[in-house]
Design a protein around this motif. Structure first.
Motif, PDB file in Angstrom:
ATOM      1  N   PRO A 110       0.840  -1.203   0.000  1.00  0.00           N
ATOM      2  CA  PRO A 110       0.000   0.000   0.000  1.00  0.00           C
ATOM      3  C   PRO A 110       0.868   1.243   0.000  1.00  0.00           C
ATOM      4  O   PRO A 110       2.004   1.245   0.480  1.00  0.00           O
ATOM      5  CB  PRO A 110      -0.789  -0.126   1.314  1.00  0.00           C
ATOM      6  CG  PRO A 110       0.093  -0.942   2.202  1.00  0.00           C
ATOM      7  CD  PRO A 110       0.823  -1.905   1.298  1.00  0.00           C
ATOM      8  N   VAL A 111       0.342   2.308  -0.576  1.00  0.00           N
ATOM      9  CA  VAL A 111       1.006   3.617  -0.579  1.00  0.00           C
ATOM     10  C   VAL A 111       0.041   4.611   0.050  1.00  0.00           C
ATOM     11  O   VAL A 111      -1.096   4.755  -0.414  1.00  0.00           O
ATOM     12  CB  VAL A 111       1.397   4.050  -2.004  1.00  0.00           C
ATOM     13  CG1 VAL A 111       1.950   5.475  -2.003  1.00  0.00           C
ATOM     14  CG2 VAL A 111       2.416   3.082  -2.601  1.00  0.00           C
ATOM     15  N   GLN A 112       0.486   5.279   1.108  1.00  0.00           N
ATOM     16  CA  GLN A 112      -0.355   6.261   1.789  1.00  0.00           C
ATOM     17  C   GLN A 112      -0.169   7.642   1.159  1.00  0.00           C
ATOM     18  O   GLN A 112       0.939   8.011   0.746  1.00  0.00           O
ATOM     19  CB  GLN A 112       0.007   6.334   3.275  1.00  0.00           C
ATOM     20  CG  GLN A 112      -0.141   5.017   4.011  1.00  0.00           C
ATOM     21  CD  GLN A 112      -1.574   4.536   4.072  1.00  0.00           C
ATOM     22  OE1 GLN A 112      -2.502   5.360   4.183  1.00  0.00           O
ATOM     23  NE2 GLN A 112      -1.784   3.232   3.994  1.00  0.00           N
ATOM     24  N   ARG A 113      -1.267   8.389   1.079  1.00  0.00           N
ATOM     25  CA  ARG A 113      -1.197   9.771   0.607  1.00  0.00           C
ATOM     26  C   ARG A 113      -1.817  10.691   1.658  1.00  0.00           C
ATOM     27  O   ARG A 113      -2.848  10.362   2.235  1.00  0.00           O
ATOM     28  CB  ARG A 113      -1.931   9.926  -0.729  1.00  0.00           C
ATOM     29  CG  ARG A 113      -1.276   9.202  -1.889  1.00  0.00           C
ATOM     30  CD  ARG A 113      -2.058   9.412  -3.168  1.00  0.00           C
ATOM     31  NE  ARG A 113      -3.391   8.828  -3.096  1.00  0.00           N
ATOM     32  CZ  ARG A 113      -4.405   9.134  -3.899  1.00  0.00           C
ATOM     33  NH1 ARG A 113      -4.227  10.055  -4.842  1.00  0.00           N
ATOM     34  NH2 ARG A 113      -5.569   8.545  -3.784  1.00  0.00           N
ATOM     35  N   HIS A 114      -1.168  11.826   1.886  1.00  0.00           N
ATOM     36  CA  HIS A 114      -1.686  12.799   2.839  1.00  0.00           C
ATOM     37  C   HIS A 114      -1.475  14.218   2.312  1.00  0.00           C
ATOM     38  O   HIS A 114      -0.631  14.450   1.446  1.00  0.00           O
ATOM     39  CB  HIS A 114      -0.970  12.664   4.194  1.00  0.00           C
ATOM     40  CG  HIS A 114      -1.385  11.458   4.975  1.00  0.00           C
ATOM     41  ND1 HIS A 114      -0.579  10.354   5.113  1.00  0.00           N
ATOM     42  CD2 HIS A 114      -2.534  11.161   5.641  1.00  0.00           C
ATOM     43  CE1 HIS A 114      -1.197   9.447   5.850  1.00  0.00           C
ATOM     44  NE2 HIS A 114      -2.384   9.913   6.181  1.00  0.00           N
ATOM     45  N   LEU A 115      -2.246  15.124   2.876  1.00  0.00           N
ATOM     46  CA  LEU A 115      -1.987  16.538   2.649  1.00  0.00           C
ATOM     47  C   LEU A 115      -0.788  16.941   3.508  1.00  0.00           C
ATOM     48  O   LEU A 115      -0.731  16.622   4.702  1.00  0.00           O
ATOM     49  CB  LEU A 115      -3.205  17.365   3.035  1.00  0.00           C
ATOM     50  CG  LEU A 115      -4.345  17.417   2.016  1.00  0.00           C
ATOM     51  CD1 LEU A 115      -5.606  17.942   2.670  1.00  0.00           C
ATOM     52  CD2 LEU A 115      -3.961  18.298   0.840  1.00  0.00           C
ATOM     53  N   ASP A 159       7.559  14.973  -7.069  1.00  0.00           N
ATOM     54  CA  ASP A 159       8.799  15.481  -6.483  1.00  0.00           C
ATOM     55  C   ASP A 159       9.019  16.953  -6.819  1.00  0.00           C
ATOM     56  O   ASP A 159       9.659  17.688  -6.049  1.00  0.00           O
ATOM     57  CB  ASP A 159       9.993  14.675  -6.994  1.00  0.00           C
ATOM     58  CG  ASP A 159      10.577  13.782  -5.912  1.00  0.00           C
ATOM     59  OD1 ASP A 159      10.438  14.134  -4.728  1.00  0.00           O
ATOM     60  OD2 ASP A 159      11.167  12.743  -6.253  1.00  0.00           O
ATOM     61  N   ALA A 160       8.505  17.376  -7.968  1.00  0.00           N
ATOM     62  CA  ALA A 160       8.692  18.757  -8.387  1.00  0.00           C
ATOM     63  C   ALA A 160       7.955  19.739  -7.481  1.00  0.00           C
ATOM     64  O   ALA A 160       8.243  20.942  -7.511  1.00  0.00           O
ATOM     65  CB  ALA A 160       8.224  18.937  -9.829  1.00  0.00           C
ATOM     66  N   ALA A 183      -0.149  20.318  -0.465  1.00  0.00           N
ATOM     67  CA  ALA A 183      -0.383  19.407  -1.591  1.00  0.00           C
ATOM     68  C   ALA A 183      -0.617  18.000  -1.081  1.00  0.00           C
ATOM     69  O   ALA A 183      -0.227  17.653   0.040  1.00  0.00           O
ATOM     70  CB  ALA A 183       0.809  19.419  -2.556  1.00  0.00           C
ATOM     71  N   VAL A 184      -1.262  17.205  -1.928  1.00  0.00           N
ATOM     72  CA  VAL A 184      -1.395  15.765  -1.684  1.00  0.00           C
ATOM     73  C   VAL A 184      -0.113  15.099  -2.169  1.00  0.00           C
ATOM     74  O   VAL A 184       0.267  15.240  -3.334  1.00  0.00           O
ATOM     75  CB  VAL A 184      -2.604  15.191  -2.437  1.00  0.00           C
ATOM     76  CG1 VAL A 184      -2.608  13.661  -2.349  1.00  0.00           C
ATOM     77  CG2 VAL A 184      -3.904  15.761  -1.881  1.00  0.00           C
ATOM     78  N   GLN A 185       0.577  14.364  -1.296  1.00  0.00           N
ATOM     79  CA  GLN A 185       1.820  13.704  -1.635  1.00  0.00           C
ATOM     80  C   GLN A 185       1.816  12.259  -1.123  1.00  0.00           C
ATOM     81  O   GLN A 185       1.252  11.975  -0.054  1.00  0.00           O
ATOM     82  CB  GLN A 185       3.018  14.438  -1.030  1.00  0.00           C
ATOM     83  CG  GLN A 185       3.297  15.820  -1.617  1.00  0.00           C
ATOM     84  CD  GLN A 185       3.984  15.752  -2.964  1.00  0.00           C
ATOM     85  OE1 GLN A 185       3.368  15.355  -3.959  1.00  0.00           O
ATOM     86  NE2 GLN A 185       5.233  16.156  -3.017  1.00  0.00           N
ATOM     87  N   PRO A 186       2.452  11.345  -1.834  1.00  0.00           N
ATOM     88  CA  PRO A 186       2.590   9.965  -1.349  1.00  0.00           C
ATOM     89  C   PRO A 186       3.694   9.877  -0.297  1.00  0.00           C
ATOM     90  O   PRO A 186       4.648  10.670  -0.306  1.00  0.00           O
ATOM     91  CB  PRO A 186       2.958   9.189  -2.615  1.00  0.00           C
ATOM     92  CG  PRO A 186       3.648  10.190  -3.480  1.00  0.00           C
ATOM     93  CD  PRO A 186       2.994  11.509  -3.198  1.00  0.00           C
TER      94      PRO A 186
END
Length: 306
Positions: free
Chosen positions: A163-168, A229-230, A242-245
Protein backbone atom coordinates in the motif's frame (compact mmCIF):
# COMPACT_ATOMS: atom_id res chain seq x y z
CA UNK A 1 2.36 -19.56 -56.02
CA UNK A 2 1.53 -18.22 -52.57
CA UNK A 3 3.81 -15.65 -50.97
CA UNK A 4 5.07 -17.95 -48.23
CA UNK A 5 7.20 -21.00 -49.08
CA UNK A 6 5.99 -24.46 -48.13
CA UNK A 7 8.37 -24.75 -45.17
CA UNK A 8 6.91 -28.04 -43.95
CA UNK A 9 7.42 -29.72 -47.33
CA UNK A 10 10.95 -28.31 -47.60
CA UNK A 11 11.85 -29.68 -44.17
CA UNK A 12 10.42 -33.09 -45.04
CA UNK A 13 12.25 -33.12 -48.36
CA UNK A 14 15.53 -32.26 -46.61
CA UNK A 15 15.08 -35.28 -44.35
CA UNK A 16 14.24 -37.52 -47.33
CA UNK A 17 17.43 -36.38 -49.06
CA UNK A 18 19.44 -36.95 -45.87
CA UNK A 19 18.13 -40.47 -45.22
CA UNK A 20 17.86 -41.40 -48.93
CA UNK A 21 14.56 -43.00 -48.07
CA UNK A 22 10.91 -42.12 -47.61
CA UNK A 23 10.65 -44.69 -44.83
CA UNK A 24 13.75 -43.35 -43.10
CA UNK A 25 12.42 -39.80 -43.25
CA UNK A 26 9.03 -40.92 -41.96
CA UNK A 27 10.64 -42.70 -39.00
CA UNK A 28 12.93 -39.74 -38.20
CA UNK A 29 10.07 -37.26 -38.31
CA UNK A 30 7.46 -39.51 -36.68
CA UNK A 31 5.23 -39.17 -39.73
CA UNK A 32 3.53 -41.71 -41.93
CA UNK A 33 5.27 -42.69 -45.15
CA UNK A 34 2.21 -41.45 -47.06
CA UNK A 35 2.52 -37.99 -45.45
CA UNK A 36 6.17 -37.81 -46.47
CA UNK A 37 5.40 -38.89 -50.04
CA UNK A 38 2.57 -36.36 -50.36
CA UNK A 39 4.79 -33.54 -49.06
CA UNK A 40 7.48 -34.27 -51.66
CA UNK A 41 4.88 -34.52 -54.43
CA UNK A 42 3.35 -31.25 -53.28
CA UNK A 43 6.73 -29.59 -53.41
CA UNK A 44 7.46 -30.92 -56.90
CA UNK A 45 4.09 -29.70 -58.14
CA UNK A 46 4.65 -26.29 -56.55
CA UNK A 47 8.10 -25.92 -58.13
CA UNK A 48 7.15 -27.51 -61.44
CA UNK A 49 10.14 -29.84 -61.48
CA UNK A 50 11.12 -33.37 -60.53
CA UNK A 51 13.26 -33.49 -57.39
CA UNK A 52 14.05 -37.19 -57.22
CA UNK A 53 13.76 -40.43 -59.12
CA UNK A 54 12.48 -43.41 -57.19
CA UNK A 55 11.69 -46.99 -58.06
CA UNK A 56 11.27 -50.03 -55.90
CA UNK A 57 15.06 -50.48 -55.98
CA UNK A 58 16.64 -47.11 -56.64
CA UNK A 59 16.47 -43.61 -55.15
CA UNK A 60 18.35 -40.65 -56.62
CA UNK A 61 18.10 -36.88 -56.54
CA UNK A 62 17.85 -34.86 -59.73
CA UNK A 63 20.13 -31.86 -60.26
CA UNK A 64 17.32 -29.62 -59.04
CA UNK A 65 16.76 -31.96 -56.09
CA UNK A 66 20.42 -31.89 -55.02
CA UNK A 67 20.52 -28.09 -55.17
CA UNK A 68 17.28 -27.72 -53.27
CA UNK A 69 18.23 -30.38 -50.70
CA UNK A 70 21.36 -28.45 -49.73
CA UNK A 71 19.43 -25.21 -49.30
CA UNK A 72 16.60 -26.95 -47.47
CA UNK A 73 19.03 -28.65 -45.07
CA UNK A 74 20.60 -25.27 -44.32
CA UNK A 75 17.17 -23.76 -43.74
CA UNK A 76 16.22 -26.53 -41.31
CA UNK A 77 19.51 -26.17 -39.43
CA UNK A 78 18.97 -22.42 -39.03
CA UNK A 79 15.39 -22.94 -37.90
CA UNK A 80 16.48 -25.53 -35.34
CA UNK A 81 19.16 -23.15 -34.08
CA UNK A 82 16.67 -20.29 -33.79
CA UNK A 83 14.18 -22.51 -31.99
CA UNK A 84 16.89 -23.79 -29.67
CA UNK A 85 17.98 -20.25 -28.83
CA UNK A 86 14.39 -19.25 -28.09
CA UNK A 87 13.89 -22.31 -25.90
CA UNK A 88 17.13 -21.57 -24.09
CA UNK A 89 16.03 -17.99 -23.40
CA UNK A 90 12.74 -19.32 -22.06
CA UNK A 91 14.70 -21.27 -19.43
CA UNK A 92 17.85 -19.17 -18.88
CA UNK A 93 17.51 -15.41 -18.24
CA UNK A 94 19.10 -13.74 -21.24
CA UNK A 95 18.32 -10.67 -23.35
CA UNK A 96 16.60 -7.28 -22.95
CA UNK A 97 13.75 -6.45 -20.56
CA UNK A 98 11.84 -3.18 -21.05
CA UNK A 99 10.58 -1.88 -17.71
CA UNK A 100 8.43 1.20 -17.02
CA UNK A 101 8.11 2.92 -13.64
CA UNK A 102 6.88 6.21 -12.17
CA UNK A 103 9.55 8.93 -12.23
CA UNK A 104 10.05 9.66 -8.52
CA UNK A 105 9.65 6.08 -7.32
CA UNK A 106 11.87 4.89 -10.16
CA UNK A 107 14.68 7.30 -9.30
CA UNK A 108 14.49 6.67 -5.55
CA UNK A 109 13.91 2.90 -5.47
CA UNK A 110 13.93 1.14 -8.85
CA UNK A 111 17.22 2.47 -10.23
CA UNK A 112 19.12 1.66 -7.00
CA UNK A 113 17.66 -1.88 -7.04
CA UNK A 114 18.81 -2.75 -10.56
CA UNK A 115 22.59 -3.15 -10.02
CA UNK A 116 22.05 -6.14 -7.74
CA UNK A 117 19.72 -7.77 -10.25
CA UNK A 118 22.11 -7.16 -13.15
CA UNK A 119 24.99 -8.60 -11.14
CA UNK A 120 22.96 -11.75 -10.54
CA UNK A 121 21.99 -12.02 -14.22
CA UNK A 122 24.92 -10.80 -16.34
CA UNK A 123 23.24 -11.94 -19.58
CA UNK A 124 20.19 -9.72 -18.98
CA UNK A 125 19.97 -6.01 -19.77
CA UNK A 126 17.22 -3.61 -18.68
CA UNK A 127 15.76 -0.65 -20.58
CA UNK A 128 14.25 1.48 -17.78
CA UNK A 129 11.63 4.04 -18.83
CA UNK A 130 10.67 6.60 -16.15
CA UNK A 131 7.46 8.59 -16.50
CA UNK A 132 4.45 9.39 -14.32
CA UNK A 133 2.22 8.92 -17.37
CA UNK A 134 0.63 5.48 -17.73
CA UNK A 135 2.34 3.73 -20.63
CA UNK A 136 0.63 1.29 -22.99
CA UNK A 137 2.62 -1.86 -22.24
CA UNK A 138 1.53 -3.76 -25.34
CA UNK A 139 1.45 -0.82 -27.76
CA UNK A 140 4.81 0.56 -26.62
CA UNK A 141 6.53 -2.80 -26.28
CA UNK A 142 7.13 -2.98 -22.52
CA UNK A 143 7.59 -6.32 -20.77
CA UNK A 144 6.41 -5.12 -17.36
CA UNK A 145 5.80 -1.98 -15.30
CA UNK A 146 5.54 -0.74 -11.74
CA UNK A 147 2.40 1.33 -11.16
CA UNK A 148 1.20 3.25 -8.12
CA UNK A 149 -2.56 3.38 -8.43
CA UNK A 150 -5.87 1.73 -7.71
CA UNK A 151 -5.87 -0.53 -10.72
CA UNK A 152 -9.08 -1.10 -12.69
CA UNK A 153 -9.90 -4.49 -14.16
CA UNK A 154 -7.94 -5.03 -17.35
CA UNK A 155 -6.29 -7.67 -19.50
CA UNK A 156 -3.04 -7.07 -17.61
CA UNK A 157 -1.78 -9.39 -14.92
CA UNK A 158 -0.94 -7.52 -11.72
CA UNK A 159 0.72 -8.24 -8.38
CA UNK A 160 -0.08 -5.89 -5.51
CA UNK A 161 3.18 -5.31 -3.66
CA UNK A 162 2.54 -2.63 -1.02
CA UNK A 163 0.00 0.00 0.00
CA UNK A 164 1.01 3.62 -0.58
CA UNK A 165 -0.36 6.26 1.79
CA UNK A 166 -1.20 9.77 0.61
CA UNK A 167 -1.69 12.80 2.84
CA UNK A 168 -1.99 16.54 2.65
CA UNK A 169 1.34 18.07 3.63
CA UNK A 170 2.59 21.63 4.17
CA UNK A 171 5.54 23.34 5.80
CA UNK A 172 5.34 24.54 9.44
CA UNK A 173 5.93 28.09 8.18
CA UNK A 174 2.99 27.92 5.77
CA UNK A 175 0.68 26.52 8.47
CA UNK A 176 1.75 29.19 10.93
CA UNK A 177 1.03 31.92 8.40
CA UNK A 178 -2.14 30.56 6.76
CA UNK A 179 -3.58 28.35 9.52
CA UNK A 180 -4.07 24.60 9.74
CA UNK A 181 -7.06 23.27 7.74
CA UNK A 182 -9.27 20.77 9.57
CA UNK A 183 -12.03 20.24 7.01
CA UNK A 184 -12.03 20.06 3.17
CA UNK A 185 -14.09 23.27 3.08
CA UNK A 186 -11.12 25.08 4.64
CA UNK A 187 -8.98 24.32 1.57
CA UNK A 188 -10.81 26.96 -0.47
CA UNK A 189 -8.83 29.53 1.53
CA UNK A 190 -5.48 27.83 0.95
CA UNK A 191 -2.93 27.64 -1.84
CA UNK A 192 -3.16 24.08 -3.15
CA UNK A 193 -0.35 22.75 -5.31
CA UNK A 194 -1.53 20.34 -8.00
CA UNK A 195 -0.25 17.05 -9.41
CA UNK A 196 -1.22 16.27 -12.99
CA UNK A 197 -1.57 12.49 -12.73
CA UNK A 198 -3.84 12.06 -9.71
CA UNK A 199 -6.09 9.00 -10.17
CA UNK A 200 -9.06 11.30 -9.52
CA UNK A 201 -7.96 13.78 -12.18
CA UNK A 202 -8.04 17.44 -11.23
CA UNK A 203 -10.01 16.88 -8.01
CA UNK A 204 -9.01 15.77 -4.53
CA UNK A 205 -11.52 13.22 -3.26
CA UNK A 206 -11.51 12.90 0.53
CA UNK A 207 -13.44 10.64 2.92
CA UNK A 208 -13.66 11.14 6.67
CA UNK A 209 -12.36 8.03 8.35
CA UNK A 210 -14.99 7.94 11.12
CA UNK A 211 -18.17 9.43 9.65
CA UNK A 212 -17.64 8.33 6.03
CA UNK A 213 -18.48 11.85 4.87
CA UNK A 214 -17.14 12.54 1.38
CA UNK A 215 -15.81 15.79 -0.04
CA UNK A 216 -14.41 16.88 -3.39
CA UNK A 217 -11.90 19.71 -3.59
CA UNK A 218 -10.60 21.29 -6.78
CA UNK A 219 -7.16 22.62 -5.88
CA UNK A 220 -6.22 26.16 -6.87
CA UNK A 221 -2.71 27.42 -6.31
CA UNK A 222 0.49 28.83 -7.79
CA UNK A 223 2.01 25.56 -9.07
CA UNK A 224 0.96 22.41 -10.86
CA UNK A 225 3.41 19.71 -12.03
CA UNK A 226 3.39 16.33 -13.76
CA UNK A 227 5.82 14.94 -11.17
CA UNK A 228 5.14 14.96 -7.43
CA UNK A 229 8.80 15.48 -6.48
CA UNK A 230 8.69 18.76 -8.39
CA UNK A 231 6.29 20.11 -5.75
CA UNK A 232 8.60 19.43 -2.80
CA UNK A 233 10.70 22.58 -3.08
CA UNK A 234 7.60 24.78 -3.26
CA UNK A 235 6.06 22.96 -0.28
CA UNK A 236 9.19 23.37 1.83
CA UNK A 237 9.37 27.03 0.80
CA UNK A 238 5.89 27.58 2.23
CA UNK A 239 4.07 28.26 -1.05
CA UNK A 240 1.13 25.98 -0.30
CA UNK A 241 -0.02 22.49 0.59
CA UNK A 242 -0.38 19.41 -1.59
CA UNK A 243 -1.40 15.76 -1.68
CA UNK A 244 1.82 13.70 -1.64
CA UNK A 245 2.59 9.97 -1.35
CA UNK A 246 4.51 8.80 1.70
CA UNK A 247 7.56 7.61 -0.25
CA UNK A 248 8.13 11.25 -1.26
CA UNK A 249 7.24 13.14 1.89
CA UNK A 250 8.44 10.81 4.69
CA UNK A 251 11.97 12.20 4.96
CA UNK A 252 10.86 15.86 4.94
CA UNK A 253 8.26 15.08 7.62
CA UNK A 254 10.79 13.16 9.71
CA UNK A 255 13.25 16.06 9.53
CA UNK A 256 10.64 18.73 10.24
CA UNK A 257 10.47 20.45 6.87
CA UNK A 258 6.88 19.33 6.27
CA UNK A 259 3.88 18.26 8.37
CA UNK A 260 0.84 16.14 7.56
CA UNK A 261 -2.54 17.83 8.00
CA UNK A 262 -6.16 16.67 8.09
CA UNK A 263 -5.01 13.11 8.83
CA UNK A 264 -8.59 12.10 9.71
CA UNK A 265 -9.53 12.66 6.05
CA UNK A 266 -8.29 9.91 3.73
CA UNK A 267 -7.80 9.84 -0.02
CA UNK A 268 -8.84 6.71 -1.98
CA UNK A 269 -6.36 3.89 -1.29
CA UNK A 270 -3.65 3.19 -3.82
CA UNK A 271 -0.89 0.58 -3.94
CA UNK A 272 2.35 -0.28 -5.66
CA UNK A 273 1.63 -2.89 -8.34
CA UNK A 274 3.80 -4.91 -10.68
CA UNK A 275 1.94 -5.36 -13.97
CA UNK A 276 2.62 -7.22 -17.21
CA UNK A 277 0.67 -8.03 -20.37
CA UNK A 278 -1.58 -11.05 -20.04
CA UNK A 279 -1.23 -14.09 -22.23
CA UNK A 280 1.18 -16.97 -22.56
CA UNK A 281 4.39 -17.83 -20.73
CA UNK A 282 6.99 -15.08 -20.30
CA UNK A 283 10.67 -15.32 -21.19
CA UNK A 284 12.90 -16.26 -18.28
CA UNK A 285 14.52 -12.81 -18.29
CA UNK A 286 11.15 -11.12 -17.67
CA UNK A 287 10.11 -13.61 -14.99
CA UNK A 288 13.46 -13.19 -13.24
CA UNK A 289 13.16 -9.40 -13.11
CA UNK A 290 9.52 -9.48 -12.00
CA UNK A 291 10.26 -11.97 -9.22
CA UNK A 292 13.22 -9.88 -8.07
CA UNK A 293 11.22 -6.63 -8.01
CA UNK A 294 8.28 -8.31 -6.26
CA UNK A 295 10.54 -9.60 -3.49
CA UNK A 296 12.47 -6.33 -3.20
CA UNK A 297 9.43 -4.08 -3.03
CA UNK A 298 7.21 -6.29 -0.87
CA UNK A 299 9.36 -5.43 2.14
CA UNK A 300 9.24 -2.00 3.87
CA UNK A 301 11.04 0.60 1.76
CA UNK A 302 10.67 3.71 3.91
CA UNK A 303 9.96 4.31 7.62
CA UNK A 304 6.41 3.93 8.77
CA UNK A 305 5.47 1.08 6.44
CA UNK A 306 4.08 -2.14 7.84
Amino acid sequence: MSKLPDLEALAIFAKVAETQSFSGAADALALSKATVSKAVSRLEQRLGTTLLHRTSRRFSLTDSGRSLAARAAQMVAEAEAAEGEALDQAVTPRGLVRLAAPMSFGMAYVAPALPEFLARHPDVSVDLHLSDATVDLVGEGFDCALRIASLPDSSMTARRLRPVQRHLVASPGYLEQRGRPTHPDDLARHACLGYAYLPSGEAWRLVHEESGQEAVVRPVGPLRANNADALTAALCAGLGLAVQPDFIYWRDVAEGRLETVMTDWALPPISLHLVAPGGGPRPARVTALMDYLAKRFSTPLWPGQG
